[in-house]
Design a protein around this motif. Sequence first.
Motif, PDB file in Angstrom:
ATOM      1  N   VAL A   3       0.853  -1.189   0.000  1.00 47.23           N
ATOM      2  CA  VAL A   3       0.000   0.000   0.000  1.00 47.23           C
ATOM      3  C   VAL A   3       0.888   1.237   0.000  1.00 47.23           C
ATOM      4  O   VAL A   3       1.738   1.408   0.886  1.00 47.23           O
ATOM      5  N   PHE A   4       0.698   2.077  -1.017  1.00 45.35           N
ATOM      6  CA  PHE A   4       1.467   3.313  -1.157  1.00 45.35           C
ATOM      7  C   PHE A   4       0.567   4.508  -0.860  1.00 45.35           C
ATOM      8  O   PHE A   4      -0.648   4.452  -1.100  1.00 45.35           O
ATOM      9  N   GLY A   5       1.142   5.572  -0.382  1.00 47.29           N
ATOM     10  CA  GLY A   5       0.416   6.819  -0.187  1.00 47.29           C
ATOM     11  C   GLY A   5       0.905   7.889  -1.150  1.00 47.29           C
ATOM     12  O   GLY A   5       2.098   7.969  -1.471  1.00 47.29           O
ATOM     13  N   TYR A   6      -0.042   8.733  -1.614  1.00 53.99           N
ATOM     14  CA  TYR A   6       0.323   9.818  -2.535  1.00 53.99           C
ATOM     15  C   TYR A   6      -0.582  11.004  -2.237  1.00 53.99           C
ATOM     16  O   TYR A   6      -1.511  11.307  -2.974  1.00 53.99           O
ATOM     17  N   GLY A   7      -0.315  11.656  -1.093  1.00 56.34           N
ATOM     18  CA  GLY A   7      -1.128  12.772  -0.656  1.00 56.34           C
ATOM     19  C   GLY A   7      -0.382  14.092  -0.760  1.00 56.34           C
ATOM     20  O   GLY A   7       0.814  14.174  -0.459  1.00 56.34           O
ATOM     21  N   PHE A   8      -1.106  15.141  -1.159  1.00 57.84           N
ATOM     22  CA  PHE A   8      -0.546  16.476  -1.309  1.00 57.84           C
ATOM     23  C   PHE A   8      -1.445  17.456  -0.569  1.00 57.84           C
ATOM     24  O   PHE A   8      -2.564  17.763  -1.029  1.00 57.84           O
ATOM     25  N   GLY A   9      -0.967  17.923   0.591  1.00 50.63           N
ATOM     26  CA  GLY A   9      -1.760  18.851   1.363  1.00 50.63           C
ATOM     27  C   GLY A   9      -2.119  20.095   0.583  1.00 50.63           C
ATOM     28  O   GLY A   9      -1.277  20.687  -0.095  1.00 50.63           O
ATOM     29  N   GLY A  10      -3.379  20.516   0.694  1.00 51.78           N
ATOM     30  CA  GLY A  10      -3.844  21.729   0.053  1.00 51.78           C
ATOM     31  C   GLY A  10      -4.359  21.579  -1.352  1.00 51.78           C
ATOM     32  O   GLY A  10      -4.980  22.506  -1.894  1.00 51.78           O
ATOM     33  N   GLU A  11      -4.129  20.401  -2.001  1.00 53.24           N
ATOM     34  CA  GLU A  11      -4.565  20.263  -3.388  1.00 53.24           C
ATOM     35  C   GLU A  11      -6.072  20.042  -3.474  1.00 53.24           C
ATOM     36  O   GLU A  11      -6.699  19.506  -2.555  1.00 53.24           O
ATOM     37  N   LYS A  12      -6.611  20.452  -4.640  1.00 50.47           N
ATOM     38  CA  LYS A  12      -8.041  20.337  -4.905  1.00 50.47           C
ATOM     39  C   LYS A  12      -8.289  19.361  -6.044  1.00 50.47           C
ATOM     40  O   LYS A  12      -7.360  18.742  -6.584  1.00 50.47           O
ATOM     41  N   LEU A  13      -9.540  19.289  -6.425  1.00 51.15           N
ATOM     42  CA  LEU A  13      -9.933  18.335  -7.461  1.00 51.15           C
ATOM     43  C   LEU A  13      -9.256  18.584  -8.798  1.00 51.15           C
ATOM     44  O   LEU A  13      -9.073  17.655  -9.583  1.00 51.15           O
TER      45      LEU A  13
ATOM     46  N   ASN B 175     -10.732  20.108   0.180  1.00 53.32           N
ATOM     47  CA  ASN B 175     -10.343  21.520   0.096  1.00 53.32           C
ATOM     48  C   ASN B 175     -11.304  22.309  -0.787  1.00 53.32           C
ATOM     49  O   ASN B 175     -11.519  23.502  -0.566  1.00 53.32           O
ATOM     50  N   ASP B 176     -11.914  21.645  -1.763  1.00 50.62           N
ATOM     51  CA  ASP B 176     -12.928  22.307  -2.587  1.00 50.62           C
ATOM     52  C   ASP B 176     -14.162  22.618  -1.749  1.00 50.62           C
ATOM     53  O   ASP B 176     -14.781  23.685  -1.899  1.00 50.62           O
TER      54      ASP B 176
ATOM     55  N   THR C  79     -14.203  23.131   1.518  1.00 52.89           N
ATOM     56  CA  THR C  79     -13.843  24.219   2.417  1.00 52.89           C
ATOM     57  C   THR C  79     -13.943  25.561   1.718  1.00 52.89           C
ATOM     58  O   THR C  79     -14.396  26.558   2.314  1.00 52.89           O
ATOM     59  N   ALA C  80     -13.579  25.614   0.438  1.00 56.97           N
ATOM     60  CA  ALA C  80     -13.604  26.868  -0.306  1.00 56.97           C
ATOM     61  C   ALA C  80     -14.991  27.199  -0.834  1.00 56.97           C
ATOM     62  O   ALA C  80     -15.232  28.353  -1.245  1.00 56.97           O
ATOM     63  N   THR C  81     -15.923  26.240  -0.827  1.00 58.80           N
ATOM     64  CA  THR C  81     -17.227  26.443  -1.491  1.00 58.80           C
ATOM     65  C   THR C  81     -18.385  26.512  -0.514  1.00 58.80           C
ATOM     66  O   THR C  81     -19.384  27.167  -0.779  1.00 58.80           O
ATOM     67  N   LYS C  82     -18.327  25.841   0.598  1.00 53.41           N
ATOM     68  CA  LYS C  82     -19.440  25.709   1.536  1.00 53.41           C
ATOM     69  C   LYS C  82     -20.020  27.089   1.916  1.00 53.41           C
ATOM     70  O   LYS C  82     -19.324  28.110   1.798  1.00 53.41           O
ATOM     71  N   PRO C  83     -21.276  27.058   2.414  1.00 54.30           N
ATOM     72  CA  PRO C  83     -22.196  25.907   2.554  1.00 54.30           C
ATOM     73  C   PRO C  83     -22.872  25.583   1.233  1.00 54.30           C
ATOM     74  O   PRO C  83     -23.049  26.434   0.370  1.00 54.30           O
TER      75      PRO C  83
ATOM     76  N   GLY D 198      -7.965  19.424  16.701  1.00 54.18           N
ATOM     77  CA  GLY D 198      -8.758  20.569  17.129  1.00 54.18           C
ATOM     78  C   GLY D 198      -9.372  21.350  16.011  1.00 54.18           C
ATOM     79  O   GLY D 198     -10.392  22.044  16.218  1.00 54.18           O
ATOM     80  N   ASP D 199      -8.804  21.272  14.775  1.00 56.30           N
ATOM     81  CA  ASP D 199      -9.403  22.024  13.667  1.00 56.30           C
ATOM     82  C   ASP D 199     -10.664  21.366  13.134  1.00 56.30           C
ATOM     83  O   ASP D 199     -11.351  21.910  12.273  1.00 56.30           O
ATOM     84  N   GLY D 200     -11.001  20.170  13.619  1.00 54.54           N
ATOM     85  CA  GLY D 200     -12.218  19.489  13.180  1.00 54.54           C
ATOM     86  C   GLY D 200     -12.128  18.909  11.784  1.00 54.54           C
ATOM     87  O   GLY D 200     -13.146  18.437  11.257  1.00 54.54           O
ATOM     88  N   ILE D 201     -10.922  18.921  11.181  1.00 53.60           N
ATOM     89  CA  ILE D 201     -10.781  18.452   9.793  1.00 53.60           C
ATOM     90  C   ILE D 201      -9.780  17.313   9.700  1.00 53.60           C
ATOM     91  O   ILE D 201     -10.056  16.269   9.106  1.00 53.60           O
ATOM     92  N   HIS D 202      -8.597  17.493  10.278  1.00 57.48           N
ATOM     93  CA  HIS D 202      -7.513  16.542  10.102  1.00 57.48           C
ATOM     94  C   HIS D 202      -7.495  15.512  11.218  1.00 57.48           C
ATOM     95  O   HIS D 202      -7.810  15.823  12.367  1.00 57.48           O
ATOM     96  N   PRO D 203      -7.084  14.290  10.909  1.00 59.93           N
ATOM     97  CA  PRO D 203      -7.050  13.249  11.924  1.00 59.93           C
ATOM     98  C   PRO D 203      -5.860  13.406  12.861  1.00 59.93           C
ATOM     99  O   PRO D 203      -4.778  13.844  12.448  1.00 59.93           O
ATOM    100  N   ASN D 204      -6.056  13.045  14.099  1.00 57.69           N
ATOM    101  CA  ASN D 204      -4.942  12.953  15.012  1.00 57.69           C
ATOM    102  C   ASN D 204      -4.268  11.594  14.819  1.00 57.69           C
ATOM    103  O   ASN D 204      -4.634  10.825  13.919  1.00 57.69           O
ATOM    104  N   SER D 205      -3.304  11.273  15.654  1.00 59.57           N
ATOM    105  CA  SER D 205      -2.566  10.019  15.466  1.00 59.57           C
ATOM    106  C   SER D 205      -3.488   8.810  15.570  1.00 59.57           C
ATOM    107  O   SER D 205      -3.347   7.827  14.815  1.00 59.57           O
ATOM    108  N   GLU D 206      -4.449   8.861  16.499  1.00 59.95           N
ATOM    109  CA  GLU D 206      -5.414   7.767  16.586  1.00 59.95           C
ATOM    110  C   GLU D 206      -6.278   7.692  15.346  1.00 59.95           C
ATOM    111  O   GLU D 206      -6.604   6.612  14.842  1.00 59.95           O
ATOM    112  N   GLY D 207      -6.668   8.842  14.810  1.00 59.03           N
ATOM    113  CA  GLY D 207      -7.462   8.879  13.590  1.00 59.03           C
ATOM    114  C   GLY D 207      -6.693   8.376  12.383  1.00 59.03           C
ATOM    115  O   GLY D 207      -7.255   7.724  11.488  1.00 59.03           O
TER     116      GLY D 207
END
Length: 1018
Positions: A841-851, A877-878, A880-884, A977-986
């Motif tokens: 299993v590989f990861g390929y995540g880029f913080g801040g990127e959108k669709l 992130n889309d 967050t920028a568009t809601k509600p 605390g930001d309600g968006i990102h997981p902590n270590s347990e998450g």
Amino acid sequence: MARFGIHGFKIGDAIEAGLLPQVEGGFAERALGNVPSWGQAPVAPAVPAPEGIMRVADWDAESANASVEVTTWRSDMQVGPEGFYFKVTGYNGFDTPAPAEGETWDRRYHEFIFLWDFDDPGSRFTRPDNIMEHMRNANIGYGPQVGHTYTKPGTYRPSVIVYEPSTGKLAKHTLGPFTVKDPDILFAGAQTNYVHPDGDYSAAPTGAGTFTSIYDALKKARNGQPFRVMLALGVEHYMPGEHRFENGVGTYLRNVYVCAAPGGRAKVTTDKRSGELFYMIDKSPREDPGHGLDMTFVGVDIIGSWQSWSETGGRARAFTFSRGGEPDRKAQYFLLHDIFISGFDAGILYLGNSHQDNEDHHITSILSNTLITNWGDYAVFSGTNRMAFLGTQLTQHRDAMSGGWKNGAHNQHGCMRINGVDHAVMDGCDFFTYNGWWENINPYHTQQPVLRWNFMGHDDVHDMALNMQRSVCEGGETILAFQHMNTGKSVRNNNVRIDGVVFLASHMTSVPIKIAFGGVTTRRSMFVFPTTPRINFHLFEPKSAGAFINSGLVTGDEIDPIVWEHNTLVNRMLAAEINANEWKPEGVRFLRPDEVNVPLADGTIIERGNIVHQPNLAQPDIGFGPMSMLDSIPTYRTRGYKDGGGEAIRLTAPLAPGESVQIAHKGTDFGQPPSAYTDGVHFAKLGADEIATDQTVTRSGEVEISFIEGAAILKNTSEATWPKDLIIEYKWDRSRGSNPIARDGTYGSPPGTERLERPLANSKANGTGFAAAGVELDFFGIPRPTYPTSGAMNASRAIGRPAKVVVMGASIVEQSFGRDLVNPNTNASAKMIEKGRPVQVFGYGFGGEKLDSFTKRLDEVLAAHPDAIVVVHSGGNDVTATKPHATADLTLFRERLNVVVSRMRQHPGRVFLGSLTFRNYGGSTFASPENGSEPFNEQEIIPLLKREAPWCIGPSGRPYFDFYRWMISNHENWLEGDGIHPNSEGEEAMRKYVTDVLVQIMDDRTIEDMPALPERAA
């Protein structure tokens, strides 16, 4: 999509299973056209009420633009378990013409789609060992004639949908209500006879008669009323002789129900050497009121003394049903439900069947949830007007001997020989044949077919029709044989429909099906040839991937179409096991006519939409891949070749007492016989007509056997001269005697090689229903229609056994899986190994990127790992920028989301987009979910996935990767605390969740899970 429900089976389900087409605008709007409601059906022709009490025919009054007549046959007792036989017998409002006068072939039988719901949810075929899981649903049926056994008392409303593909016309018909009675109520008090051989009647029902023998209990049931014979548990009901039960003048053995006492199974045993155990003879006069014999057997084990693994013991028949020599007796009905039969020459023998047009004289027989094994000749021989095999297993013992000279002293035939039956259904069944007798190609005993479907030359056979569905057939030089019994006679066309059947070849299989008449359609079936070496290449070389059209045809016969469509060949044979002049790997033919002897008219043979997968050729033929392997599969039972060592000769001169004759034996080919006459050697003396007069002789003084190199010396030690033309034979059981020799396992089918292939969602085999444009041709170069889509089975959403998985997205993915396409995520990969799946299993995540970054990143992923499965969590992130959602301008979000899904459609079944995680903006969206990601999931992402990328949707109707519902279930503990990102347990929880879902996708999907990939709306 409009869904018209009939109990548990919906039109929409049929569309998703690939059985009915999805059309733009919805099924109801386009396929049905402008039609009235169900209640405004076309006027059906008047049908007079039929005579008789065991069949009902009626027209529906709820179809959209056509209607059908369905005829039902059932028991007169109408008590559970009760087997029903249904057949569509009339059509009105369809465009496809009926057969012309004098014709047999019915295009509607072959071309229409029939979907049945028996209103019996939860009913399953539990008896067969070797069928696939999707074949076990007994609440549904397919085809123009079907059967169903209702095991519980109640009222039922079975339904059928009949669809004409060429026009889109549809008829729906609901039958009944049918009431199935409770046996304890119907047979209360004196209407039950309880049998205990030791006279212990403590468990007898209140008021029941009591007997020590089955025979006596049945003799007392001759009052013409429904009567039950209940067999005690925990004891053997021994039956030493033949038991004839006649229904004639003054006897009235008509409605008989034989069952085990509550809470278990009853056991009946016999050591009879020949004849019948239960001989049911109907001699009811034709002028007698009412019907003939109506009999049900339930929950009984019936054990004889024949041992197929040593070819010793008695050769009686368990059941024989006879008309007493008169073909026009009254109508009869037989049901065997939950019966086990072992150790007989034949499990069931039907005598005196009738091909009367008058259905008041017909016989209906149903085998349901029944197992017959360890037979000497056949499991089932001959047939009745209507036969149904439902969830039934006819499988020879895996240790049976291969067979021998056809003399009554050996195992001889396969599962079934059906002669001149009118109509038959085989659904959810398990068939395995092993033994044979064909000494014409000595020294090998050729495996006989699973089914011999024979014409006997009767002029009154007007319409033999077979519907074989959802079954597994293994073994035989020919697996199914559709032939005339007598050569040189003009054949009669049939209506044979084979659909969704798996054929497992053996070391002897030359061709799965032999056809000697027209009107045979085979579709959506799979043919698997294992890597097993051929026991004799020249005698048993493979000749056709599907059917060989030859035996029995006479030049000038008018042959109806033979159709072979949407089937799959999985050939695992090595190149050395294939004769290129016969098989022609570069252009496999499913249908191979014997064109030299039998010229066929143009259009007789129709092949379309078939695919092949031949991975073990010198040049592998795998262009229709990629394929996935199924773990939930049939398992080969062919363990090798086990010959009894017998030889036979015909005396050319009389053999007087004291004289000897020498018989050559197979010697080193099959092992030397014992050096002395032991219990492992048996002797048979036969008449000139090849009928055994003495099947096994021990040291009785009639023969003395000794051995020399390569031969046996048989000395006549009797007081009688053996006449000229007498056939004598000796045989030995290689597993017994003073020099036991084990089975030759060389020719056993290797475990695992029967594993079935099915196309993945991006396979060329799937045609226009799934694949990209330009790859929709079958292996003949013919365009594949959208439906059915994938040969033997509908394509699967299952991702098979990938070696790599990439999880891609933005910061949440980067936190949990990292950003590295070279080194796998150690934690997530370890979880897959713990689950028994060695997948990186590989990861390929880029913080801040959108669709809008999706296409670029997906290309990078597939360039690094072209065969990987890709799990996507993108779009947060889309949001967050568009809601509600309620007040936002969603134009850009929808454009980007459509681009993402369009790109995914180029890799169906490989790229999985999930819902967006729960995002607790300002700590308030748990209380006010409309302000978070929920409406983006429910109103944008999930509906689009259902329409355009249905492989992302699980059986629950939610995305497989439902990140929103997963996160919200424990967001207090998993989010920072930001309600968006997981902590270590998450992060740890997310790795576990993704790997758990990957295992579910790989393992838990059934064959029919894959919904069609719809065309994009213009």
